[in-house]
Design a protein around this motif. Structure first.
Motif, PDB file in Angstrom:
ATOM      1  N   ASN A 159      62.368  39.927  49.724  1.00  0.00           N
ATOM      2  CA  ASN A 159      63.084  40.590  48.635  1.00  0.00           C
ATOM      3  C   ASN A 159      62.241  40.491  47.353  1.00  0.00           C
ATOM      4  OD1 ASN A 159      64.942  40.937  46.384  1.00  0.00           O
ATOM      5  ND2 ASN A 159      66.542  40.894  47.896  1.00  0.00           N
ATOM      6  N   GLY A 160      61.251  41.345  47.270  1.00  0.00           N
ATOM      7  CA  GLY A 160      60.259  41.252  46.195  1.00  0.00           C
ATOM      8  C   GLY A 160      59.216  40.224  46.572  1.00  0.00           C
ATOM      9  N   SER A 161      57.991  40.368  46.015  1.00  0.00           N
ATOM     10  CA  SER A 161      56.997  39.348  46.348  1.00  0.00           C
ATOM     11  C   SER A 161      57.369  38.018  45.717  1.00  0.00           C
ATOM     12  CB  SER A 161      55.585  39.787  45.971  1.00  0.00           C
ATOM     13  OG  SER A 161      55.478  40.032  44.614  1.00  0.00           O
ATOM     14  N   ASP A 162      58.220  38.034  44.689  1.00  0.00           N
ATOM     15  CA  ASP A 162      58.690  36.754  44.137  1.00  0.00           C
ATOM     16  C   ASP A 162      59.354  35.903  45.218  1.00  0.00           C
ATOM     17  OD1 ASP A 162      57.796  37.124  41.554  1.00  0.00           O
ATOM     18  OD2 ASP A 162      59.709  37.894  40.807  1.00  0.00           O
ATOM     19  N   GLU A 163      60.152  36.536  46.062  1.00  0.00           N
ATOM     20  CA  GLU A 163      60.797  35.759  47.120  1.00  0.00           C
ATOM     21  C   GLU A 163      59.771  35.294  48.153  1.00  0.00           C
ATOM     22  OE1 GLU A 163      64.883  36.283  49.317  1.00  0.00           O
ATOM     23  OE2 GLU A 163      63.291  37.297  50.417  1.00  0.00           O
ATOM     24  N   VAL A 164      58.839  36.176  48.504  1.00  0.00           N
ATOM     25  CA  VAL A 164      57.791  35.783  49.456  1.00  0.00           C
ATOM     26  C   VAL A 164      57.020  34.581  48.890  1.00  0.00           C
ATOM     27  CG1 VAL A 164      55.753  36.548  50.728  1.00  0.00           C
ATOM     28  CG2 VAL A 164      57.619  38.164  50.297  1.00  0.00           C
ATOM     29  N   ILE A 176      49.296  38.251  49.288  1.00  0.00           N
ATOM     30  CA  ILE A 176      50.655  38.673  48.918  1.00  0.00           C
ATOM     31  C   ILE A 176      50.576  40.012  48.168  1.00  0.00           C
ATOM     32  CG2 ILE A 176      52.762  38.032  47.661  1.00  0.00           C
ATOM     33  CD1 ILE A 176      52.156  35.864  49.581  1.00  0.00           C
ATOM     34  N   ARG A 177      51.459  40.920  48.522  1.00  0.00           N
ATOM     35  CA  ARG A 177      51.487  42.235  47.867  1.00  0.00           C
ATOM     36  C   ARG A 177      52.917  42.608  47.477  1.00  0.00           C
ATOM     37  NH1 ARG A 177      47.816  45.326  50.824  1.00  0.00           N
ATOM     38  NH2 ARG A 177      45.767  44.348  50.728  1.00  0.00           N
ATOM     39  N   THR A 178      53.026  43.630  46.638  1.00  0.00           N
ATOM     40  CA  THR A 178      54.348  44.105  46.227  1.00  0.00           C
ATOM     41  C   THR A 178      54.395  45.624  46.139  1.00  0.00           C
ATOM     42  OG1 THR A 178      56.008  44.035  44.472  1.00  0.00           O
ATOM     43  CG2 THR A 178      53.721  43.822  43.770  1.00  0.00           C
ATOM     44  N   PHE A 179      55.577  46.180  46.348  1.00  0.00           N
ATOM     45  CA  PHE A 179      55.804  47.612  46.129  1.00  0.00           C
ATOM     46  C   PHE A 179      56.226  47.880  44.680  1.00  0.00           C
ATOM     47  CE2 PHE A 179      55.815  49.781  50.316  1.00  0.00           C
ATOM     48  CZ  PHE A 179      55.647  48.685  51.154  1.00  0.00           C
ATOM     49  N   SER A 180      56.371  46.826  43.876  1.00  0.00           N
ATOM     50  CA  SER A 180      56.969  46.988  42.545  1.00  0.00           C
ATOM     51  C   SER A 180      56.078  47.755  41.580  1.00  0.00           C
ATOM     52  CB  SER A 180      57.269  45.626  41.930  1.00  0.00           C
ATOM     53  OG  SER A 180      58.253  44.959  42.676  1.00  0.00           O
ATOM     54  N   LYS A 181      54.782  47.519  41.636  1.00  0.00           N
ATOM     55  CA  LYS A 181      53.910  48.058  40.602  1.00  0.00           C
ATOM     56  C   LYS A 181      53.278  49.376  41.014  1.00  0.00           C
ATOM     57  CE  LYS A 181      54.588  43.848  38.727  1.00  0.00           C
ATOM     58  NZ  LYS A 181      54.479  42.443  39.120  1.00  0.00           N
ATOM     59  N   SER A 182      52.365  49.356  41.983  1.00  0.00           N
ATOM     60  CA  SER A 182      51.662  50.600  42.306  1.00  0.00           C
ATOM     61  C   SER A 182      52.567  51.628  42.984  1.00  0.00           C
ATOM     62  CB  SER A 182      50.430  50.312  43.163  1.00  0.00           C
ATOM     63  OG  SER A 182      50.779  49.634  44.343  1.00  0.00           O
ATOM     64  N   HIS A 183      53.627  51.190  43.676  1.00  0.00           N
ATOM     65  CA  HIS A 183      54.507  52.141  44.372  1.00  0.00           C
ATOM     66  C   HIS A 183      55.748  52.530  43.568  1.00  0.00           C
ATOM     67  CE1 HIS A 183      52.454  52.439  48.273  1.00  0.00           C
ATOM     68  NE2 HIS A 183      52.147  51.172  48.118  1.00  0.00           N
ATOM     69  N   SER A 184      55.845  52.097  42.325  1.00  0.00           N
ATOM     70  CA  SER A 184      56.975  52.474  41.443  1.00  0.00           C
ATOM     71  C   SER A 184      58.321  52.049  42.012  1.00  0.00           C
ATOM     72  CB  SER A 184      57.021  54.005  41.212  1.00  0.00           C
ATOM     73  OG  SER A 184      55.774  54.522  40.855  1.00  0.00           O
ATOM     74  N   LEU A 185      58.384  50.906  42.704  1.00  0.00           N
ATOM     75  CA  LEU A 185      59.635  50.503  43.341  1.00  0.00           C
ATOM     76  C   LEU A 185      60.092  49.108  42.904  1.00  0.00           C
ATOM     77  CD1 LEU A 185      58.990  51.926  46.948  1.00  0.00           C
ATOM     78  CD2 LEU A 185      60.743  52.702  45.339  1.00  0.00           C
ATOM     79  N   ALA A 186      59.923  48.795  41.611  1.00  0.00           N
ATOM     80  CA  ALA A 186      60.331  47.467  41.124  1.00  0.00           C
ATOM     81  C   ALA A 186      61.826  47.237  41.331  1.00  0.00           C
ATOM     82  CB  ALA A 186      59.963  47.302  39.649  1.00  0.00           C
ATOM     83  N   ARG A 224      63.033  45.948  45.174  1.00  0.00           N
ATOM     84  CA  ARG A 224      62.744  44.564  45.560  1.00  0.00           C
ATOM     85  C   ARG A 224      62.121  44.526  46.952  1.00  0.00           C
ATOM     86  NH1 ARG A 224      61.239  43.236  42.432  1.00  0.00           N
ATOM     87  NH2 ARG A 224      61.408  40.990  42.681  1.00  0.00           N
ATOM     88  N   LEU A 225      60.830  44.689  47.033  1.00  0.00           N
ATOM     89  CA  LEU A 225      60.133  44.614  48.315  1.00  0.00           C
ATOM     90  C   LEU A 225      58.700  44.114  48.108  1.00  0.00           C
ATOM     91  CD1 LEU A 225      60.300  45.138  51.381  1.00  0.00           C
ATOM     92  CD2 LEU A 225      59.539  47.482  50.939  1.00  0.00           C
ATOM     93  N   GLY A 226      58.378  43.039  48.808  1.00  0.00           N
ATOM     94  CA  GLY A 226      57.021  42.492  48.768  1.00  0.00           C
ATOM     95  C   GLY A 226      56.679  41.958  50.142  1.00  0.00           C
ATOM     96  N   TYR A 227      55.416  41.607  50.369  1.00  0.00           N
ATOM     97  CA  TYR A 227      55.050  41.119  51.698  1.00  0.00           C
ATOM     98  C   TYR A 227      53.855  40.188  51.662  1.00  0.00           C
ATOM     99  CZ  TYR A 227      51.604  45.028  51.815  1.00  0.00           C
ATOM    100  OH  TYR A 227      50.573  45.893  51.553  1.00  0.00           O
ATOM    101  N   ALA A 228      53.670  39.482  52.787  1.00  0.00           N
ATOM    102  CA  ALA A 228      52.519  38.601  52.964  1.00  0.00           C
ATOM    103  C   ALA A 228      51.747  39.072  54.185  1.00  0.00           C
ATOM    104  CB  ALA A 228      52.986  37.167  53.177  1.00  0.00           C
ATOM    105  N   ILE A 229      50.418  38.919  54.126  1.00  0.00           N
ATOM    106  CA  ILE A 229      49.561  39.165  55.288  1.00  0.00           C
ATOM    107  C   ILE A 229      48.811  37.860  55.560  1.00  0.00           C
ATOM    108  CG2 ILE A 229      47.968  40.839  56.335  1.00  0.00           C
ATOM    109  CD1 ILE A 229      47.973  42.385  53.704  1.00  0.00           C
ATOM    110  N   ALA A 230      48.849  37.396  56.804  1.00  0.00           N
ATOM    111  CA  ALA A 230      48.190  36.119  57.129  1.00  0.00           C
ATOM    112  C   ALA A 230      48.126  35.946  58.642  1.00  0.00           C
ATOM    113  CB  ALA A 230      48.972  34.951  56.511  1.00  0.00           C
ATOM    114  N   ALA A 231      47.455  34.888  59.058  1.00  0.00           N
ATOM    115  CA  ALA A 231      47.419  34.524  60.478  1.00  0.00           C
ATOM    116  C   ALA A 231      48.849  34.325  60.991  1.00  0.00           C
ATOM    117  CB  ALA A 231      46.617  33.230  60.654  1.00  0.00           C
TER     118      ALA A 231
END
Ligand code: PLP
Length: 348
Positions: free
Chosen positions: A81-86, A202-212, A215-222
């Motif tokens: 729920n936003g990259s803040d939550e991630v 960690i990334r977010t849809f809030s800034k570049s995708h105009s979707l602040a 509330r959507l963010g994500y992590a990429i990792a092993a």
């Protein structure tokens, strides 16, 4: 009536979202343009009956789409729920202690207080860049989190610099790169993931995708690290990412080309704004984000902030040692930036 835990909480101060009058809002790094076409279309066509059911707790469709865009497998993706939550799950799941720059995203020390995690803060270089050798002089077994580009400075480290840092860092201790602003001209560290099993991007849809507001963010990792994030999430809330957020995230990703044009406009406006401010004698740090961090000669950030607010323009000021002279200005539309520059011209 409060629990004893409350005594040590210091909440994050979010940028103002005033409702009293309409400002030119350049204070919270929101995107001035609307979300892309597929997002708007879905919102017109969604069947309200789809909301009867709980969301998919594994976020399958969204993770598949994010995996494809990032050239990894769905087992390498976690969303929140936003990259803040991630980020808060990352702090909970991976840090017994952590190091981060003294001047960076001010939510990091807040999560540390919340979870009782001790932290090391590493001063920036003289030029406000992140001092990677300064981190190397710390305990290499202590996890690290870096915002790249950094906020509020906008300054950026290349994947080569971060890779050289990872080489020296203990491979059993995570390094987190918060790429909230990476789309605005930086190069992602995601390509380092197959070399470093201790890296989390960690990334977010809030800034570049105009979707602040979504509330959507994500992590990429092993995948072992992603499993940890699911364990944290499932101990807290099975469904932090709503059905709408999962579906709209997929739509936003499918509008890659349209989004690239939006981002390109913001980059061009940033470069123009930086040049204009420099021409009138301001100090402007080099930015790879959708904001600039700048100071006006002979004036402190607090008074600049309040004078601009009186004149209907909101920027962000941070009352913190070393950056008292600066304000952070989000890049808006060309028109908004012209009004900003005209207004600055009227300041004495
Ligand atoms: C804006 C921002 C975030 C939070 O983004 P959300 O996805 O809206 O929660 C995280 N990290 C940094 C550095 C940011 O600037």
């Amino acid at each position: 009536m409060q629990s004893s835990r409350m005594t040590h909480l210091t909440p994050y101060t979010a940028g103002e979202q005033p409702r009293d009058k309409s400002y030119i809002k350049l204070n919270t790094n929101e995107n001035p343009f609307p979300p892309t076409g597929m997002v708007r279309e879905y919102l017109r066509e969604i069947d309200p009956a789809d909301l009867r059911l709980y969301p998919d707790p594994k976020m399958t469709r969204l993770r598949d789409a994010l995996a494809e865009i990032n050239g990894v497998g769905p087992e390498n993706i976690f969303a929140g729920n936003g990259s803040d939550e991630v980020l808060s799950f990352v702090f909970y799941g991976f840090f017994d202690s952590v190091a981060f720059p003294e001047i960076t995203y001010s939510f990091y020390p807040v999560y540390c207080d919340f979870y009782g995690i001790p932290y090391t803060s590493v001063p920036l270089r003289q030029d406000f860049g992140i001092d990677l050798p300064g981190f190397q002089r710390q305990n290499p077994a202590e996890p690290v989190i870096l915002a790249n580009p950094n906020s509020p400075t906008g300054m950026y480290l290349t994947p080569d610099e971060i890779s050289a840092f990872l080489e020296e860092h203990d491979s059993n201790s995570v390094v987190v790169v918060d790429e909230a602003y990476i789309d605005f001209g930086g190069d992602t560290c995601a390509k380092l993931l197959n070399q470093y099993e201790n890296l989390i991007v960690i990334r977010t849809f809030s800034k570049s995708h105009s979707l602040a507001g979504l509330r959507l963010g994500y992590a990429i990792a092993a995948s072992v690290l992603i499993d940890t994030l699911f364990t944290v999430k499932d101990s807290f809330n099975s469904y932090p990412v709503s059905t709408l957020a999962q579906e709209l995230g997929v739509r936003a990703l499918s509008d890659g080309e349209e989004n690239r044009l939006v981002v390109q406009r913001i980059i061009e406006t940033r470069e123009w704004t930086s040049q204009q401010l420099t021409d009138i004698g301001w100090r402007v740090l080099p930015s790879k984000a959708n904001f600039v961090f700048a100071s006006m000669p002979g004036r402190d950030g607090a008074s600049l902030y309040s004078e601009l607010k009186n004149k209907g323009i909101l920027v962000r000021y941070f009352n913190k040692k070393g950056i008292e002279d600066f304000v952070r200005i989000t890049i808006g539309t060309d028109e908004q930036m012209r009004i900003l520059l005209d207004t600055i011209g009227t300041l004495s």
